[in-house]
Design an enzyme around this catalytic site. Sequence first.
Site, PDB file in Angstrom:
ATOM      1  N   VAL A 250       0.821  -1.205   0.000  1.00  0.00           N
ATOM      2  CA  VAL A 250       0.000   0.000   0.000  1.00  0.00           C
ATOM      3  C   VAL A 250       0.857   1.258   0.000  1.00  0.00           C
ATOM      4  O   VAL A 250       1.915   1.312   0.612  1.00  0.00           O
ATOM      5  CB  VAL A 250      -0.942   0.072   1.225  1.00  0.00           C
ATOM      6  CG1 VAL A 250      -2.107  -0.852   1.053  1.00  0.00           C
ATOM      7  CG2 VAL A 250      -0.192  -0.265   2.492  1.00  0.00           C
ATOM      8  N   ASP A 251       0.375   2.238  -0.710  1.00  0.00           N
ATOM      9  CA  ASP A 251       0.967   3.570  -0.691  1.00  0.00           C
ATOM     10  C   ASP A 251       0.489   4.233   0.605  1.00  0.00           C
ATOM     11  O   ASP A 251      -0.537   3.868   1.147  1.00  0.00           O
ATOM     12  CB  ASP A 251       0.459   4.304  -1.934  1.00  0.00           C
ATOM     13  CG  ASP A 251       0.570   5.797  -1.817  1.00  0.00           C
ATOM     14  OD1 ASP A 251       1.682   6.280  -1.604  1.00  0.00           O
ATOM     15  OD2 ASP A 251      -0.462   6.477  -1.949  1.00  0.00           O
TER      16      ASP A 251
END
Length: 364
Positions: free
Chosen positions: A54-55
């Site tokens: 995930v960013d």
Amino acid sequence: ISFVGVLIIACPCALGLATPTAIIVGVGKGAREGILVKDAATLEKLYKVSTVVVDKTGTLTKGKPEVVKVNSVDGFKEDEVINILASLEARSEHPIAEAINALAASRQLANKTVDNFEIIKGRGLKGVIAGQEYFAGNLALIAELGLVVDEGKIKQETIEGKTPVILANKIKVIGWVMIADALKVEVAAAVKTLHQMGIKVAILTGDDKNTADFVGKQLGINTVFAQLLPADKLIKIKELQAKGEIVAMAGDGVNDAPALAQADVGIAMATGTDVAIESAGITLLKGDISKLVKAIRLSKLTMRGIKQNLFWAFIYNVVGIPLASGIFFPIFGWLLNPIFAGLAMALSSVSVVGNSLRIKTKNL
Ligand code: ADP
Ligand code: MG
């Protein structure tokens, strides 16, 4: 009679329906839950995912950052620092830019004209105001410019999860602001569920290492890769894939697009940029990451549905074709009346469609 019976029963309607009906029902159910599937093939891959990457900004955090502190260095006024920063950031689409522009607007500072504006990827930006060249960005940018800044002061706040934006001209640092971006409320629970499902979670971010570690610690994510340029995000995904991981990447930014396209399953936040949505196979409405857990369950349900459908499509043929062709006639005297062959053929299609529709009733 045998010939006609075989022809009827061998008609492959159900086989043709098995996969598309399950996928259509799955995609429809997803849409109702706020999971928009653009590319049906991703629904067939998602259940196999072993690592979710995930960013941070905009994906784990709300992406609505606020300026929580302003510092100016010798001689410069706070408003001056904000004014120059806001003038530069007015040309950027980064969430950081919005925070700084909001602050400038609340202090009623009118932006100055900026010439030779340039984005420095993953670092910040630069531009010329009234003949003077200014740079704004993270610690890495300042280090690259060969300038010094009171790192101790800044580090203390990055450890608490804040992001620094430092303003400098060619010779020295003029000031900096600290930006805080709250975590989305649903993120912690989503990460926990992913872990319970046996899926590894990692953070990929362009942000400061301390800031990213802080967020990771709060969410129980141990694998944190920080200070990455967009190309580095892509390389990290490739590295994970080379280790045999099936990778889903969730992100929202322009800088995430290459990684989203490289991942086995790309997941964009509907609140994010168009490029990210375009590069991803799945988009989550409202940028709600907890929908990712539901999307994985939906993928499992759909795939199970497809397999059951294939069973129903084949079983009628496996039993019916030998029967209709008269294999058992010499031994038991059995033969399949073409009327029953027709009935069996219709029933196999009905079982397949019925089974697909069952997906709709399941809870995610
Ligand atoms: P991320 O979305 O993961 O934070 P980016 O590549 O967009 O990754 O940004 C990386 C870092 O570069 C940011 O954390 C910030 O420190 C700096 N940066 C990027 N854009 C800007 C900007 N417009 N103004 C100031 N700093 C920026
Ligand atoms: Mg982002």
